[in-house]
Design an enzyme around this catalytic site. Structure first.
Site, PDB file in Angstrom:
ATOM      1  N   ALA A  71       0.818  -1.209   0.000  1.00  0.00           N
ATOM      2  CA  ALA A  71       0.000   0.000   0.000  1.00  0.00           C
ATOM      3  C   ALA A  71       0.852   1.258   0.000  1.00  0.00           C
ATOM      4  O   ALA A  71       0.461   2.282  -0.568  1.00  0.00           O
ATOM      5  CB  ALA A  71      -0.942  -0.002   1.204  1.00  0.00           C
ATOM      6  N   THR A  72       2.024   1.200   0.623  1.00  0.00           N
ATOM      7  CA  THR A  72       2.897   2.369   0.636  1.00  0.00           C
ATOM      8  C   THR A  72       3.300   2.760  -0.773  1.00  0.00           C
ATOM      9  O   THR A  72       3.273   3.944  -1.142  1.00  0.00           O
ATOM     10  CB  THR A  72       4.142   2.096   1.501  1.00  0.00           C
ATOM     11  OG1 THR A  72       3.746   1.935   2.865  1.00  0.00           O
ATOM     12  CG2 THR A  72       5.139   3.242   1.415  1.00  0.00           C
ATOM     13  N   ASN A 153      -6.356   3.296  10.958  1.00  0.00           N
ATOM     14  CA  ASN A 153      -5.616   2.095  11.350  1.00  0.00           C
ATOM     15  C   ASN A 153      -5.463   1.947  12.859  1.00  0.00           C
ATOM     16  O   ASN A 153      -5.205   0.849  13.351  1.00  0.00           O
ATOM     17  CB  ASN A 153      -4.226   2.095  10.698  1.00  0.00           C
ATOM     18  CG  ASN A 153      -3.502   3.416  10.847  1.00  0.00           C
ATOM     19  OD1 ASN A 153      -3.962   4.443  10.365  1.00  0.00           O
ATOM     20  ND2 ASN A 153      -2.356   3.387  11.503  1.00  0.00           N
ATOM     21  N   GLN A 181      -7.174  -0.472   5.713  1.00  0.00           N
ATOM     22  CA  GLN A 181      -7.758  -0.997   6.947  1.00  0.00           C
ATOM     23  C   GLN A 181      -9.257  -1.268   6.830  1.00  0.00           C
ATOM     24  O   GLN A 181      -9.894  -1.650   7.815  1.00  0.00           O
ATOM     25  CB  GLN A 181      -7.510  -0.011   8.097  1.00  0.00           C
ATOM     26  CG  GLN A 181      -6.048   0.158   8.469  1.00  0.00           C
ATOM     27  CD  GLN A 181      -5.438  -1.081   9.102  1.00  0.00           C
ATOM     28  OE1 GLN A 181      -6.148  -2.002   9.492  1.00  0.00           O
ATOM     29  NE2 GLN A 181      -4.121  -1.106   9.214  1.00  0.00           N
ATOM     30  N   SER A 201      -3.452  -3.248   0.634  1.00  0.00           N
ATOM     31  CA  SER A 201      -2.315  -4.152   0.827  1.00  0.00           C
ATOM     32  C   SER A 201      -2.825  -5.512   1.278  1.00  0.00           C
ATOM     33  O   SER A 201      -3.648  -5.606   2.195  1.00  0.00           O
ATOM     34  CB  SER A 201      -1.363  -3.581   1.883  1.00  0.00           C
ATOM     35  OG  SER A 201      -0.148  -4.293   1.926  1.00  0.00           O
ATOM     36  N   ALA A 202      -2.333  -6.580   0.646  1.00  0.00           N
ATOM     37  CA  ALA A 202      -2.864  -7.925   0.869  1.00  0.00           C
ATOM     38  C   ALA A 202      -2.667  -8.420   2.291  1.00  0.00           C
ATOM     39  O   ALA A 202      -3.509  -9.156   2.820  1.00  0.00           O
ATOM     40  CB  ALA A 202      -2.226  -8.908  -0.105  1.00  0.00           C
ATOM     41  N   HIS A 203      -1.584  -8.027   2.928  1.00  0.00           N
ATOM     42  CA  HIS A 203      -1.276  -8.624   4.239  1.00  0.00           C
ATOM     43  C   HIS A 203      -2.193  -8.129   5.352  1.00  0.00           C
ATOM     44  O   HIS A 203      -2.148  -8.635   6.478  1.00  0.00           O
ATOM     45  CB  HIS A 203       0.193  -8.402   4.605  1.00  0.00           C
ATOM     46  CG  HIS A 203       0.540  -7.029   5.071  1.00  0.00           C
ATOM     47  ND1 HIS A 203       0.786  -6.741   6.387  1.00  0.00           N
ATOM     48  CD2 HIS A 203       0.694  -5.864   4.406  1.00  0.00           C
ATOM     49  CE1 HIS A 203       1.098  -5.461   6.517  1.00  0.00           C
ATOM     50  NE2 HIS A 203       1.043  -4.905   5.315  1.00  0.00           N
ATOM     51  N   THR A 239       8.793  -7.108 -13.101  1.00  0.00           N
ATOM     52  CA  THR A 239       8.167  -8.419 -13.213  1.00  0.00           C
ATOM     53  C   THR A 239       7.195  -8.650 -12.063  1.00  0.00           C
ATOM     54  O   THR A 239       7.527  -8.442 -10.893  1.00  0.00           O
ATOM     55  CB  THR A 239       9.242  -9.524 -13.207  1.00  0.00           C
ATOM     56  OG1 THR A 239      10.142  -9.299 -14.287  1.00  0.00           O
ATOM     57  CG2 THR A 239       8.604 -10.899 -13.355  1.00  0.00           C
ATOM     58  N   CYS A 328       3.872   0.869  11.532  1.00  0.00           N
ATOM     59  CA  CYS A 328       4.846   1.556  10.691  1.00  0.00           C
ATOM     60  C   CYS A 328       5.564   2.663  11.450  1.00  0.00           C
ATOM     61  O   CYS A 328       6.529   3.229  10.967  1.00  0.00           O
ATOM     62  CB  CYS A 328       4.156   2.125   9.451  1.00  0.00           C
ATOM     63  SG  CYS A 328       3.373   0.850   8.446  1.00  0.00           S
TER      64      CYS A 328
END
Length: 398
Positions: A71-72, A153, A181, A201-203, A239, A328
């Site tokens: 996401a960053t 968040n 979030q 962001s996936a995590h 890639t 973060c």
């Protein structure tokens, strides 16, 4: 027992997601941009993953979703892309954001300020939410972008994205929201909210670390942050990490299904409330921002007389993972900026503890965490040379 209550920092990869990713490390490892069968063999699952991403946020077929590293990167792509397109190469010179954004948004805006861009940081109200009327008040003819998070968040507070989107659309100003979030906790619909750019962001929703996405509405463009090859239609060179993209796609599907969202609003919210209410039985504890209008999994609690860092040490010693706020910024021992934005006093600004649940938490874990937290508060207050319980002296803590 070990209890992980820091899911706003990162989440466990869902075992189903991990199994979906495994073939792309050893069996289907071809570069997707290669013409041979090894590369082409990755395409069906990549397309499937992309479709899951589109469906998860209700993107239209004509819109773009660009795969990024996190996401960053996505946030920087939007903010700096707007800077190049509308500020350096146009007549706009103003951006609007809030005082409680993720550090990725704030730091990118601070960089633009160093380049002469005017940035307005809007304050939140007493409940920790940005009022849509404030955005309307500060939009000017030279406003290039409005960037407001979907959900905070630290507090979990949900912002009025639909209303802000309508205001931006009426003013002809592009609207970006950081939905990192929100996805997997509440319904995210880019069509219903007039969002032009959305980042995630996936995590944060039980996908792998190191992969995220940028949604771009049809008719909107961005100068790429990364230049190089023609991957992602020239919008993001490099890639593609096929395994991570495939994992993110399935994670999105699992997290945004009606059943999953109902589970968040039902079972996870019930566990969060049970944990929160038990802590609030301790004298001089408060929920920062109040209990309304939040994501179902999050609470930010202030415990007077207990430093947040000390509380985390005690919890960690007993197998409970939590946070004082944004992971973060976890190495920064300055007062929590979100707490400061709420107008908390200097003592309370250091006492926030964030507890964030996931679908993998159990009732037994919550019961254990409640016991650990209560014991930690008793121990730490007992060691304090300055804390003394006096309810009359702290009635208006926040």
């Amino acid at each position: 027992m070990e209890v992980y209550l820091d899911n706003n920092a990162t989440t466990m990869v869902d075992p189903k997601v991990f199994e979906e990713m495994k073939p792309f490390f050893i069996e289907k490892y071809g570069n997707p941009n290669s013409l041979h069968r090894f590369g082409a063999g990755t395409h069906p699952k990549m397309l499937e993953a992309l479709n899951y991403l589109y469906e998860g946020i209700n993107a239209a077929d004509e819109d773009d979703i660009v795969i990024t590293a996190n996401a960053t990167e996505s946030i920087n792509s939007v903010i700096k892309g707007i800077w190049v397109d509308k500020i350096l190469n146009g007549d706009k010179k103003h951006i609007i954001t809030s005082e409680v954004e993720h550090p990725a948004v704030t730091a990118a805006c601070k960089f633009l300020e160093s380049q002469g861009v005017a940035v307005t940081y809007l304050p939140v109200n007493e409940q920790g939410v940005l009022e849509a009327s404030a955005v309307k008040e500060y939009i000017k003819e030279d406003t290039a972008l409005v960037s407001i998070m979907w959900a905070n968040n630290e507090t979990g507070k949900i912002f009025p994205i639909k209303e802000i989107g309508q205001i931006c659309k009426a003013a002809g100003v592009p609207f970006h929201t950081d939905a990192t979030q929100a996805i997997g906790k509440v319904k995210v619909d880019v069509q219903d909210t007039n969002v032009d750019y959305l980042t995630f962001s996936a995590h944060k929703f039980h996908g792998p670390k190191g992969v995220g996405g940028t949604y771009i509405r049809k008719g909107y463009t961005l100068t790429p942050l990364l230049h190089g090859g023609e991957q992602m239609g020239g919008l993001r060179a490099g890639t593609v990490d096929v395994a991570s993209m495939v994992g993110m796609g399935l994670a999105m599907k699992l997290a945004t299904s009606p059943i999953a969202l109902a589970h968040e609003e039902g079972h996870i919210k019930r566990l969060r409330d049970k944990l929160e209410n038990a802590i609030l039985e301790i004298p001089e504890t408060i929920v920062i921002g109040g209990k309304e209008n939040r994501t179902p999994n999050t609470t930010l609690i202030s415990i007077r007389g207990v430093e947040g860092e000390s509380m985390l040490w005690d919890l960690n010693q007993n197998g409970v993972g939590a946070s004082t706020g944004s992971a973060c910024a976890s190495e920064d021992l300055e007062a929590n900026p979100v707490m400061n934005a709420f107008g908390s006093d200097s003592e309370l600004a250091h006492t926030g503890v964030r507890l964030s649940l996931s679908r993998f938490n159990t009732e037994e874990q919550i019961d254990y965490a409640i016991n650990v937290i209560k014991n930690a508060v008793e121990r730490l207050r007992g060691l304090s040379s300055s804390y003394a319980y006096a309810p009359e002296s702290h009635k208006s803590a926040l």
